[in-house]
Design a protein around this motif. Structure first.
Motif, PDB file in Angstrom:
ATOM      1  N   ALA A 173     -12.762  -6.759  -4.149  1.00 32.70           N
ATOM      2  CA  ALA A 173     -11.618  -5.999  -3.400  1.00 32.70           C
ATOM      3  C   ALA A 173     -10.561  -5.478  -4.150  1.00 32.70           C
ATOM      4  O   ALA A 173     -10.275  -4.287  -3.947  1.00 32.70           O
ATOM      5  N   ARG A 174      -9.979  -6.209  -5.001  1.00 32.44           N
ATOM      6  CA  ARG A 174      -8.988  -5.679  -6.132  1.00 32.44           C
ATOM      7  C   ARG A 174      -9.371  -4.613  -6.955  1.00 32.44           C
ATOM      8  O   ARG A 174      -8.763  -3.499  -7.029  1.00 32.44           O
ATOM      9  N   ARG A 181      -9.965  -1.560  -4.602  1.00 34.40           N
ATOM     10  CA  ARG A 181      -8.454  -0.885  -4.363  1.00 34.40           C
ATOM     11  C   ARG A 181      -7.937  -0.222  -5.394  1.00 34.40           C
ATOM     12  O   ARG A 181      -7.552   1.037  -5.381  1.00 34.40           O
ATOM     13  N   LYS A 194      -1.192  -1.067   4.467  1.00 37.22           N
ATOM     14  CA  LYS A 194      -2.331  -1.935   4.094  1.00 37.22           C
ATOM     15  C   LYS A 194      -3.156  -1.833   3.063  1.00 37.22           C
ATOM     16  O   LYS A 194      -3.364  -2.874   2.441  1.00 37.22           O
ATOM     17  N   TYR A 205      10.922   0.313  13.402  1.00 40.16           N
ATOM     18  CA  TYR A 205       9.787  -0.623  13.427  1.00 40.16           C
ATOM     19  C   TYR A 205       9.020  -0.304  12.103  1.00 40.16           C
ATOM     20  O   TYR A 205       8.521  -1.104  11.674  1.00 40.16           O
ATOM     21  N   THR A 263       8.280  -3.355   9.433  1.00 40.31           N
ATOM     22  CA  THR A 263       7.161  -3.583   9.418  1.00 40.31           C
ATOM     23  C   THR A 263       6.527  -3.241   8.041  1.00 40.31           C
ATOM     24  O   THR A 263       5.136  -3.840   7.697  1.00 40.31           O
TER      25      THR A 263
END
Lengths: 665, 177
Positions: free
Chosen positions: A36-37, A40, A181, A643, A647
């Motif tokens: 996954a890294r 990315r 994300k 928000y 977040t």
């Protein structure tokens, strides 16, 4: 009775075959993590939804990349046309909220790094270049968005502008959360961008004319104030964990001087006119700020180092400590209706001596210097007190009247005094011009003037009332006056300078001389005049009021409190015209911020008169919410921005952005 | 909390939880691996701080649920036979099953027939030696609630097993006749 349960050992034994090998499981997870890294690094947007991918294509991702220059080279996969269309809806918010802030802070960062001569400038320069390139690619779209926002505000479509912003901002927030994300963006970048966008909107909504049109029960300055509060909260996150103030030596001396002069001016105004308590608050705030900055500047100069490092929480806390009391005071002043006792106290305390023993500074520009008790400032609330049958003590205004009678005997002051009932029978003998004016008005043995209107009725009003008070009018004279007043009323039809004040005076004077007006005869005419005088479309002032005069150029038809009060009194006599939007009148009479409180008692009295009209009900909660849709939309937008900021993930900043190179860690 | 500790804490209950939603055991393990990977990579986005077990447990459950939904959607799209009937959960495993006794088979069958909430805690708690606290963190309920459900589950299992035995005895008697 013991309960028979299945043993735990049996349960473990039954499920034992399904257990996984712990080491294998952990190894698999680590393998997946590594993949996954790698993924990315190669393609940060691989996991995004189709919509996010389409919208991300409209964003210069360099501003989120934090020096990872390779990110900008990523090409977006083609997506379905519908997603592209949806992403274009997010474009205005991207222009407004992301790019303004990103551009400004990127330039600022470059300048700072250049000053400290550090190598990190490359990343920021790349960011700036990416932004410039993006600006060139989307120049038409950016100009279109900015022009649309400004035009919508200027042409009083603020509500539409906010709806567009909310929809666009909502879509943009979806993209931002997806990017966060994917490891792009952090709280500081988001706060900076959204804060600058909110600042732009606050400036647009604080401009002249904003909120003047349409029906609003709350002052529309609240919209800009709320947006500025949102900016203030976001300010706490601009600098990452710490906020660096500029070196005080950089703050120009003229700025401190202007602050100090403003503070002294506000103090002087308060000293002259203690009614203006807001001036004292302004003076204290400005004075303290300028003294604090001057002291810090001095310390910075002596120590030859930046003034201070302020923690993020302390900074946000300071902003909140200052902002919340001011906003609370403002909102409470706007939401709390003025109580009857306060109107009564205001009317009773209206005295020259109480206003500092000097003529008020604002009165110098008009005839008011001769007449401290004017229609709009005193007569309207005073008549409301009298009509409401509230026990009152007019000894202070009586003193002004006595001064006036002893002095120039201003006819306007006498008119006000007679209408409110300040004049007593003892005063009549002191009226020097009474006999002369009465003779001029009534001495017409051949009835030559009977068919002519009375000119300057507002200056002769007191003469007729004094004559009635002294019971010096015969039946013939009353008939003669009634004829002339009716002629004056009819002449108003074609009068270029028709005034509602005059219509009301005629109606009231006919009642005073016991020759009541034929209401049915004049009703339709008065209704037409009321409609004509109402200011429906204002550009530079609040709509809904009634104008003193009606002129050809509609831009010059400004509603006034005195004329609006006259209109409402006329409506109580002749009825409410069909189609008259009373909520628009309420909108005109809405409370102003606490630093414009001079006429708040007058507004409150007129508003109560309006609510007392037969068949009139106060607006419902739904109507309040409906008419305050702009404010609600602004609050939703601020909530969305907060928000998005709260977040978004916190990422440690580079040392050069938060601390100087030579500062101890 | 490092990665090894994180996996060790939540591995058993998470696989059990995913299995209770309807995934076969081998797929449940895969979904759990993906969930651990995604949750660890994005742990900074966990509201309330990922170092708090109750917050992170809830966060991990959300991630796992999303992964499970993606898996279920993919499966239905591929038109692979997929029956979400929870009564077949334990039968659809491809994991090597040790030779079992008749009683353990009956117990597995009884677990399949438990109500969802009770079966969920049984699978999460007894799959590995997981504490009640960790199960509670993952489900965002109190420890007392989990203890109550476990007690009800064991009592219900006993009832189901007794019913099964009675029925089998009656069948045998009838066959003898």
């Amino acid at each position: 009775m013991p309960v028979n349960l299945v043993s735990e050992d049996d349960l473990r034994a039954a499920l034992h075959p399904f257990r996984v090998d712990a080491k294998t499981f952990e190894a698999n997870v680590r393998k997946r993590l590594e993949q996954a890294r790698q993924q990315r690094l190669l393609d940060p947007l691989a996991g995004l939804s189709p919509f996010s991918k389409a919208a991300a294509a409209l964003i210069p991702l360099q501003i989120f990349a934090q020096g990872n220059v390779g990110v900008v080279a990523i090409k977006q996969a083609p997506v379905w046309f519908g997603y592209k269309l949806l992403s274009y809806l997010a474009f205005p918010a991207i222009c407004l909220f992301l790019l303004v802030g990103a551009s400004i802070f990127s330039l600022k960062s470059i300048r700072k790094i250049q000053r400290t001569n550090l190598p990190e400038v490359e990343g920021d320069e790349a960011t700036q270049q990416a932004l410039a390139q993006w600006g060139r690619d989307h120049r038409g779209g950016i100009w279109l968005v900015v022009a649309a926002l400004l035009l919508l505000t200027w042409f009083h479509f603020t509500w539409l502008m906010f709806v567009g912003c909310i929809v666009s901002c909502g879509l943009m927030l979806c993209v931002l959360s997806s990017l966060a994300k994917a490891g792009l963006g952090n709280r500081q970048v988001i706060a900076r961008s959204l804060g600058m966008g909110l600042m732009f909107l606050a400036q647009a909504t604080a401009g002249p004319g904003a909120g003047n049109d349409g029906v609003h029960f709350l002052d529309q300055g609240l919209v800009a104030a709320a947006l500025y509060c949102g900016v203030s909260i976001l300010l706490g996150f601009y600098g990452g964990r710490r906020v660096q103030l500029q070196k005080l030596s950089k703050i120009p001396v003229w700025f401190l001087t202007v602050l100090m002069i403003e503070a002294l001016s506000a103090l002087a105004v308060w000293f002259i006119d203690p009614d203006q308590s807001y001036c004292l608050i302004v003076s204290i705030v400005l004075g303290c700020t300028s003294i604090l900055l001057a002291l810090l500047n001095l310390r910075s100069f002596v120590n030859r180092r930046p003034i201070a490092w302020i923690g993020q929480r302390w900074f946000a806390g300071t902003v909140v400590v200052f902002a919340i009391p001011v906003l609370t005071a403002w909102i409470s002043a706007l939401l709390t209706p003025v109580p009857a006792a306060e109107i009564k106290r205001y009317v009773e305390s209206f005295d020259v001596e109480l206003r500092g023993g000097a003529v008020s500074y604002r009165s110098l520009a008009s005839h008011e210097w001769q007449n401290p008790i004017t229609r709009s400032e005193w007569e309207i609330p005073a008549r409301w007190v009298v009509d409401s049958k509230v026990a009152h003590d007019f000894s202070n205004p009586r003193r002004i009247l006595e001064n006036g009678i002893a002095g120039a005997q201003n006819p306007y002051l006498l008119g006000v005094a007679f209408r409110v009932g300040l004049v007593q029978s003892d005063d009549l003998v002191k009226l020097r011009d009474y006999a002369k004016e009465r003779q001029a008005l009534l001495d017409d043995p051949n009835h030559v003037l009977e068919k002519l209107p009375i000119t300057g009725l507002e200056q002769l009003d007191w003469v007729i009332r004094a004559a009635v008070m002294q019971n010096e009018l015969s039946d013939e004279q009353r008939d003669y006056l009634a004829t002339r007043l009716n002629v004056t009323m009819q002449q108003l039809e074609t009068d270029e300078y028709q005034k509602l004040e005059e219509v009301l005076l005629i109606t009231e004077l006919l009642d005073v001389i016991q020759r009541p007006i034929d209401r049915d005869r004049y009703q339709s005419r008065v209704h037409a005049w009321l409609r004509r005088h109402q200011d429906l479309t204002s550009r530079y002032h609040i709509a809904g009021g009634f104008t003193e005069y009606v002129v050809q150029d509609e831009k010059l038809n400004w509603g006034s409190l005195a004329s609006t009060s006259d209109a409402i009194r006329l409506m109580s006599i002749y009825g409410i015209p069909d189609g008259m939007n009373l909520n628009l009148v309420r909108s005109f009479l809405r409370e102003k911020p606490f630093w414009l409180v001079r006429d708040k008692w007058t507004r409150a009295a007129i508003l109560d008169q309006l609510n007392q009209l037969p068949g009139v009900t106060s607006p419902s909660l739904f109507q309040y919410l409906y008419y305050e849709q702009t404010l609600l939309a602004a609050l939703v937008l601020i909530a969305m921005c907060l928000y998005a900021t709260f977040t978004s993930p916190i990422v440690e900043l580079k040392a050069t952005e938060t601390e100087p190179a030579n500062s101890p860690s | 909390m490092d990665l090894a500790e994180f996996i060790e804490t939540y591995r058993g209950p998470l696989i059990g939880l995913i299995a209770s939603w309807g995934a076969p055991w081998d797929h449940a393990a895969e979904i759990a691996e993906e969930s651990f990977c995604e949750a660890w990579l994005n742990r900074e986005a966990c509201r309330g701080g990922w170092n708090h077990p109750d917050m992170f447990g809830r966060w991990l459950r959300g991630v796992a649920l999303n992964r499970y939904r993606v898996w279920a959607r993919d499966r239905s799209r591929r038109r692979v036979r997929f029956v979400s009937d929870s009564s077949e959960i334990l039968d659809r495993t491809t994991a090597p099953i040790a030779p079992s006794t008749e009683n353990l088979d009956a117990l597995r069958g009884a677990i399949e027939r438990l109500p969802d909430k009770l079966r969920q805690v049984v699978l999460m708690h007894y799959l590995e030696e997981t504490s009640v606290k960790q199960v509670a963190d993952l489900l965002s309920v109190t420890v007392k609630t989990i203890e109550g459900r476990l007690y009800q589950a064991r009592r219900e299992l006993r009832r189901l097993l007794d019913d099964t035995h009675s029925t089998a005895r009656i069948v045998r008697m009838l066959l003898c006749l």
